[in-house]
Scaffold this active site. Structure first.
Site, PDB file in Angstrom:
ATOM      1  N   GLY A   1       9.517  -4.155  -0.481  1.00 39.22           N
ATOM      2  CA  GLY A   1      10.884  -3.805  -0.114  1.00 39.22           C
ATOM      3  C   GLY A   1      10.963  -2.504   0.666  1.00 39.22           C
ATOM      4  O   GLY A   1      11.506  -2.457   1.764  1.00 39.22           O
ATOM      5  N   ALA A   2      10.405  -1.452   0.090  1.00 35.62           N
ATOM      6  CA  ALA A   2      10.485  -0.143   0.724  1.00 35.62           C
ATOM      7  C   ALA A   2       9.543   0.810   0.003  1.00 35.62           C
ATOM      8  O   ALA A   2       8.974   0.463  -1.036  1.00 35.62           O
ATOM      9  CB  ALA A   2      11.906   0.398   0.668  1.00 35.62           C
ATOM     10  N   MET A   3       9.396   2.014   0.562  1.00 32.83           N
ATOM     11  CA  MET A   3       8.427   2.956   0.017  1.00 32.83           C
ATOM     12  C   MET A   3       8.953   4.377   0.068  1.00 32.83           C
ATOM     13  O   MET A   3       9.453   4.816   1.098  1.00 32.83           O
ATOM     14  CB  MET A   3       7.112   2.814   0.809  1.00 32.83           C
ATOM     15  CG  MET A   3       6.017   3.746   0.355  1.00 32.83           C
ATOM     16  SD  MET A   3       5.557   3.375  -1.374  1.00 32.83           S
ATOM     17  CE  MET A   3       5.066   5.009  -1.919  1.00 32.83           C
TER      18      MET A   3
ATOM     19  N   ASN B   1       7.801   7.437   0.302  1.00 36.04           N
ATOM     20  CA  ASN B   1       7.032   8.563   0.843  1.00 36.04           C
ATOM     21  C   ASN B   1       7.890   9.818   0.918  1.00 36.04           C
ATOM     22  O   ASN B   1       9.039   9.764   1.349  1.00 36.04           O
ATOM     23  CB  ASN B   1       6.541   8.226   2.245  1.00 36.04           C
ATOM     24  CG  ASN B   1       5.992   6.833   2.337  1.00 36.04           C
ATOM     25  OD1 ASN B   1       5.040   6.503   1.649  1.00 36.04           O
ATOM     26  ND2 ASN B   1       6.627   5.987   3.153  1.00 36.04           N
TER      27      ASN B   1
ATOM     28  N   HIS C   1      17.191   3.315  -4.849  1.00 42.58           N
ATOM     29  CA  HIS C   1      15.905   3.276  -5.552  1.00 42.58           C
ATOM     30  C   HIS C   1      14.902   4.247  -4.917  1.00 42.58           C
ATOM     31  O   HIS C   1      14.327   5.092  -5.614  1.00 42.58           O
ATOM     32  CB  HIS C   1      15.356   1.850  -5.534  1.00 42.58           C
ATOM     33  CG  HIS C   1      14.047   1.674  -6.225  1.00 42.58           C
ATOM     34  ND1 HIS C   1      13.947   1.263  -7.537  1.00 42.58           N
ATOM     35  CD2 HIS C   1      12.775   1.874  -5.807  1.00 42.58           C
ATOM     36  CE1 HIS C   1      12.677   1.211  -7.891  1.00 42.58           C
ATOM     37  NE2 HIS C   1      11.934   1.575  -6.853  1.00 42.58           N
ATOM     38  N   GLU C   2      14.713   4.135  -3.624  1.00 40.59           N
ATOM     39  CA  GLU C   2      13.703   4.989  -2.967  1.00 40.59           C
ATOM     40  C   GLU C   2      14.127   6.452  -3.015  1.00 40.59           C
ATOM     41  O   GLU C   2      13.316   7.342  -3.230  1.00 40.59           O
ATOM     42  CB  GLU C   2      13.465   4.542  -1.523  1.00 40.59           C
ATOM     43  CG  GLU C   2      13.077   3.073  -1.354  1.00 40.59           C
ATOM     44  CD  GLU C   2      11.959   2.588  -2.269  1.00 40.59           C
ATOM     45  OE1 GLU C   2      11.097   3.403  -2.654  1.00 40.59           O
ATOM     46  OE2 GLU C   2      11.961   1.385  -2.625  1.00 40.59           O
TER      47      GLU C   2
ATOM     48  N   HIS D   1      13.438   7.936  -6.414  1.00 35.57           N
ATOM     49  CA  HIS D   1      12.017   8.209  -6.622  1.00 35.57           C
ATOM     50  C   HIS D   1      11.661   9.660  -6.300  1.00 35.57           C
ATOM     51  O   HIS D   1      10.646  10.173  -6.769  1.00 35.57           O
ATOM     52  CB  HIS D   1      11.166   7.312  -5.728  1.00 35.57           C
ATOM     53  CG  HIS D   1      10.694   6.041  -6.371  1.00 35.57           C
ATOM     54  ND1 HIS D   1      10.177   5.987  -7.643  1.00 35.57           N
ATOM     55  CD2 HIS D   1      10.631   4.767  -5.888  1.00 35.57           C
ATOM     56  CE1 HIS D   1       9.823   4.725  -7.915  1.00 35.57           C
ATOM     57  NE2 HIS D   1      10.087   3.976  -6.876  1.00 35.57           N
TER      58      HIS D   1
ATOM     59  N   GLU E   1       8.415   3.298 -11.899  1.00 36.60           N
ATOM     60  CA  GLU E   1       9.162   2.129 -11.407  1.00 36.60           C
ATOM     61  C   GLU E   1      10.217   1.652 -12.393  1.00 36.60           C
ATOM     62  O   GLU E   1      11.347   1.365 -12.005  1.00 36.60           O
ATOM     63  CB  GLU E   1       8.200   1.002 -11.026  1.00 36.60           C
ATOM     64  CG  GLU E   1       7.291   1.323  -9.831  1.00 36.60           C
ATOM     65  CD  GLU E   1       8.032   1.734  -8.569  1.00 36.60           C
ATOM     66  OE1 GLU E   1       9.260   1.532  -8.482  1.00 36.60           O
ATOM     67  OE2 GLU E   1       7.386   2.291  -7.655  1.00 36.60           O
TER      68      GLU E   1
HETATM   69  N1  ARG Z   1       6.847   2.245  -4.722  1.00 38.07           N
HETATM   70  C1  ARG Z   1       7.454   1.196  -3.951  1.00 38.07           C
HETATM   71  C2  ARG Z   1       8.784   0.939  -4.603  1.00 38.07           C
HETATM   72  O1  ARG Z   1       8.938   0.321  -5.571  1.00 38.07           O
HETATM   73  C3  ARG Z   1       6.668  -0.047  -3.868  1.00 38.07           C
HETATM   74  C4  ARG Z   1       5.420   0.049  -3.096  1.00 38.07           C
HETATM   75  C5  ARG Z   1       4.498  -1.025  -3.421  1.00 38.07           C
HETATM   76  N2  ARG Z   1       3.545  -1.223  -2.414  1.00 38.07           N
HETATM   77  C6  ARG Z   1       2.490  -2.022  -2.550  1.00 38.07           C
HETATM   78  N3  ARG Z   1       1.727  -2.163  -1.533  1.00 38.07           N
HETATM   79  N4  ARG Z   1       2.196  -2.629  -3.635  1.00 38.07           N
HETATM   80  O2  ARG Z   1       9.748   1.453  -4.274  1.00 38.07           O
HETATM   81 ZN    ZN Z   2       9.945   1.918  -6.778  1.00 36.40          ZN
END
Ligand code: ARG
Ligand code: ZN
Length: 882
Positions: A265-267, A269, A301-302, A305, A324
């Site tokens: 979905g998204a990341m 960083n 969500h992101e 984080h 998570e």
């Molecule tokens: N941390 C990310 C999120 O839940 C998910 C990233 C997962 N990436 C992966 N390649 N498994 O928002």
């Molecule tokens: Zn997440």
């Protein structure tokens, strides 16, 4: 069977890193076919480690050179085996310089640095950074990063990385540079860079402390008309976290970038969130109400984080749910607060519980079942699961249920006070919740260590003479792989008692003097009885209110009790739940009848009367009425059966929908007319609720498949001013014999040819259509717009069919399974993560009739026998066959 399986990694084997990394300076010379990465890092020996070597991970890298404290290392100075680079040393302080060459254009795994539509993007979680350079690529190694990006000015006018932009300029040779510095130390999985031809919508936003932050949403040029909702969602997220948890954005700049090729979905960083376009781009023309809601949730969500994940991160990947589960809980609460009304909150809760039941319960009962904090894995990418995310969020929610909102907030405060800037474990979170509240939550640990969905069996008895009511709760949990026997869980069971008029009775239970109408019973033993006094009449119990624990609750309700709860329960979740129980009961009976050739399916007047009452109850929100009228999904019914029969379930559910359509035809027509939204489109909860109810009415009326229904769907299609209504009308046409069916599908395609996210919907809708069999899917795969390399596109067609069209996927001839095997193998050579997801579609094969089982096993075996298989896919099919 092949034996070259990768070894499992165990949580109990955790050892601290031999060296800490203090600073990392990276220089990238961006070139799709040969990107040069120069990394200089300073390291300090970790006295807690016995290892006398620097240990670095690396995959698919061309190593150009290594220098240790300024001296070139020769091959004999280090060992490079199986993706591990070991440099023997005992030195306290070290400067290590490593140069690697990588090929982003050949990177179809979409992990590490890759190219999408000519632009550069990264994805490093969980273990992608090692595809960029050699590095101790583990989340407990946190360092401060400075990143220099260099690239062609015309091809890559935008150069982004984490943190703050320190400097940028021209290099004179047609190239330019940008220097970025992230003031916060972070694990390598939060590293990111983006380079290419992108444009942004930006604004500054004042934070709680008065500081100003620059917010940007970066997209490809043609998409600037689709960024407003993501920006609004970001602004709302920032202020929600300030208000609810006192957490402020810690950077001067926060960027979101959308990319069309993305595994998940998204990341999150640090300062540079990278998103699947699906969770950024929206306008009324291309996005549905659900898309709008998902974008808000994922942006939240992101963003959340940044504190729960980035400021406090995970010691190792077994702790993944620490960030998570907690962050999903936070985004669920955010979405609920954005709706604001009690009824809206209930609808959001219902949606979340549906996901849990449709996806997590089956996972928890299948071969890939694992605890929220797993004990082992082969490939961590396979553990980004509904258990880690959604069950993890339920576990976090239970703290709030047990401690109250204030108690939970106190626990959060203590968690940050203790662990800010550190990499910690799930146990640390639990300890913060315990210590901040002076509560013993030792037993609660079992929610992290034991897999499986607990069952709570409830029995009650009323004594009219003594005016007492006993509720007995008994818990059990089925065995899961590697865990035959379970210890009792600490389960919060929220309950209420309804009197004969449907009103909440005040509850008298020892230890509770205030006579509340909802009480949270704490079940900690295998069996416990709760003894209520002053119960003046035989009550109807409302059990597990608001779904207070992720369990299956068993109670022998009569049909009349359920209809009563549907009509009266003050707990909106349980009103819905009562209807679902009633419908499930009918659907199971119909399924059984459908299995017998000679037993005709019969209509049920009682269910239809209850549903009619809810449908027409204008005191209830339209969004809530929609959830009540939506029958349990085929996969949810399947999980209730001893032996799954997908065709019979499908027949039963369609039969029930059709009989409801006939029975409630006038009501659906009236509701359809009464819930039109006029004026310009707005995705707010009230309007989207009306559309949801109206389109539910349309979908029932479409079951009649008559000229009236066709005309209605066609008219809605032709006049729709938003994608929600357009898609609903197209779905109604696509599942019908309407004369306009083919023309509508063709027109939809040509109208939206330029919008990849809409073309995904077009594929997905057809993949799930009732008439679509394997042959039809194969034809769609030949369409020029189909590409298996783009994850969204592959998901829209292949996954939608395998996971979203059960009766066709489970065709008796096994054609669905043969197709599945072929696609898993094809995808595995391109993108192991995506392939391994698809591999999960046969998880529950042992639950089906022997004839189907045999065909599923053969398909699994065919994949397992493939010579070159990724460890991702091998782990999934290996565990399925075990
Ligand atoms: N941390 C990310 C999120 O839940 C998910 C990233 C997962 N990436 C992966 N390649 N498994 O928002
Ligand atoms: Zn997440």
């Amino acid at each position: 069977m092949r034996t070259d399986t990768s070894p499992a990694i165990y949580r109990k084997d955790y050892t601290p890193p031999s060296y800490w990394v203090r600073t990392v300076e990276m220089g990238f010379d961006l070139d799709p076919s040969a990107t040069r990465v120069a990394t200089r890092m300073t390291l300090a020996r970790n006295p807690a480690s016995a290892e006398q070597a620097i240990v670095l991970h690396g995959e698919e890298l061309e190593l150009v050179q290594i220098r240790l404290n300024g001296k070139n290392l020769a091959k004999r100075d280090y060992k490079l085996v199986d993706g591990l680079l070991r440099i023997p040393t005992k030195a306290e302080e070290i400067t290590l310089e490593i140069e690697t060459l990588i090929r982003p254009d050949k990177n179809t795994s979409l992990m590490g640095l890759y190219v999408s539509n000519g632009n550069f993007f990264t994805q490093c979680e969980a273990e992608g950074f090692r595809k960029i350079t050699y590095f101790p690529d583990r989340p407990d190694v946190m360092a401060q990063y400075t990143v220099m990006l260099r690239g062609d000015k015309k091809k890559y006018p935008v150069l982004l990385s984490n943190g703050n932009l320190i400097e940028q300029g021209d290099l004179g040779d047609g190239r330019h540079y940008a220097l970025w510095e992230d003031p916060f130390k972070k694990p390598s999985y939060l590293f990111a860079l983006v380079a290419g031809q992108l444009v942004c919508q930006e604004q500054t936003e004042k934070l709680k402390s008065g500081r100003e932050a620059l917010l940007q949403v970066w997209v490809e040029e043609g998409n600037l008309d689709k960024t407003q909702h993501a920006m609004d969602s970001l602004v709302n997220s920032i202020h929600w976290d300030e208000e609810r948890y006192g957490l402020e954005l810690d950077l001067d700049r926060f960027m979101i970038v959308a990319v069309g090729d993305f595994n998940m979905g998204a990341m999150e960083n640090k300062g540079l969130n990278i998103f699947n376009t699906k969770f950024v781009l929206a306008n009324p023309r291309i996005a549905t109400d659900t898309d709008y809601a998902n974008i808000e949730a994922v942006v939240g969500h992101e963003y959340f984080h940044n504190w729960t994940g980035n400021r406090v991160t995970c010691r190792d990947w077994f702790q993944l749910s620490l960030k998570e589960g907690l962050t999903v809980f936070r985004d669920q609460e955010f979405s609920a607060d954005m709706i604001g009304t009690d009824s809206g909150r209930a609808v959001k809760r219902i949606d979340d519980v549906r996901v849990l039941r449709q996806a997590q319960f089956p996972e928890d009962a299948g071969p890939m079942a694992h605890p929220v904090r797993p004990d082992s894995f082969v490939e961590i990418s396979n553990f980004y699961t509904v258990t880690i995310y959604e069950k993890g969020a339920e576990v976090v929610r239970m703290y709030q249920t047990l401690l109250g909102r204030d108690g939970f907030c106190k626990g959060m405060d203590l968690y940050f006070e203790r662990h800010d800037g550190r990499a910690v474990e799930c146990d640390d979170f639990r300890a913060a919740m315990m210590d901040a509240n002076g509560r013993d939550l030792t037993q609660f640990e079992r929610w992290y260590s034991q897999a499986g969905t607990p069952r709570v069996k409830v029995t009650t008895s009323y004594d009219a003479d003594k005016q007492t009511y006993d509720i007995t709760l008994a818990q059990s949990c089925p065995p899961t792989p590697g865990q035959a026997k379970k210890q009792p869980f600490h389960i919060p069971v929220a309950i209420g008692l309804l009197d004969g008029k449907g009103r909440d009775m005040p509850l008298s239970l020892k230890g509770h003097s205030d006579q509340p109408t909802t009480l949270v019973l704490e079940l900690t033993a295998t069996q416990q009885t709760f003894h209520f006094t002053n119960v003046t009449e035989q009550p109807v119990p409302s059990l597990l209110r608001n779904f207070s624990a992720p369990v299956v609750l068993d109670y022998d309700y009569s049909d009349a009790d359920l209809a009563f709860l549907m009509a009266h329960d003050s707990d909106a979740f349980n009103r819905w739940e009562a209807g679902q129980r009633l419908a499930t009961r009918r659907l199971l009976a119909l399924t059984e009848a459908a299995q017998q050739a000679d037993s005709p399916l019969s209509v049920d007047v009682a269910l239809s009367a209850s549903l009619r009452a809810s449908l027409n109850d204008v005191a209830l929100d339209p969004a809530f009425r929609e959830t009540v009228l939506t029958l349990p999904a085929e996969t949810v019914i399947a999980e209730q059966m001893e032996v799954i029969d997908p065709q019979a379930i499908h027949t039963a559910r369609r039969f029930l929908r059709l009989s409801l359509a006939k029975d409630l035809r006038q009501d659906f027509s009236r509701v359809y007319a009464a819930n039109q939204t006029d004026g310009p489109y707005s995705p707010d909860a009230a309007s989207s609720g009306k559309r949801a109810l109206k389109n539910l009415a349309l979908s029932y009326l479409a079951e009649l498949d008559d000229a009236d229904a066709h005309t209605l769907a066609q008219a809605q299609y032709d006049s729709a001013n938003n994608m929600t209504d357009r898609m609903a009308a197209l779905a109604a046409l696509a599942n019908s014999q309407a004369p306009g069916r083919a023309a509508a599908l063709a027109k939809f395609y040509s109208d939206f040819e330029q919008e990849p996210l809409v073309i995904d919907k077009w594929f997905s809708l057809q993949a799930m259509a009732r008439t679509t069999d394997v042959a039809a899917v194969q034809t769609l795969m030949k369409h020029p717009a189909f590409s298996i390399k783009n994850p969204n596109r592959a998901r829209s067609l292949i996954f939608s069919f395998c996971n979203g069209n059960p009766s066709r996927f489970h065709a008796a001839d096994g054609s669905g399974y043969a197709f599945w095997a072929e696609q898993v193998i094809a995808l595995d050579a391109i993108n192991p993560q995506v392939a391994a997801r698809l591999a999960r579609s046969l998880d529950r094969w042992r639950k089906y009739a022997p004839a189907l089982q045999e065909k599923m096993r053969a398909a699994l075996q065919q994949v397992a026998d493939t010579a070159k298989l990724s460890k991702d896919t091998r782990e999934v099919v290996g565990k399925s066959l075990a």
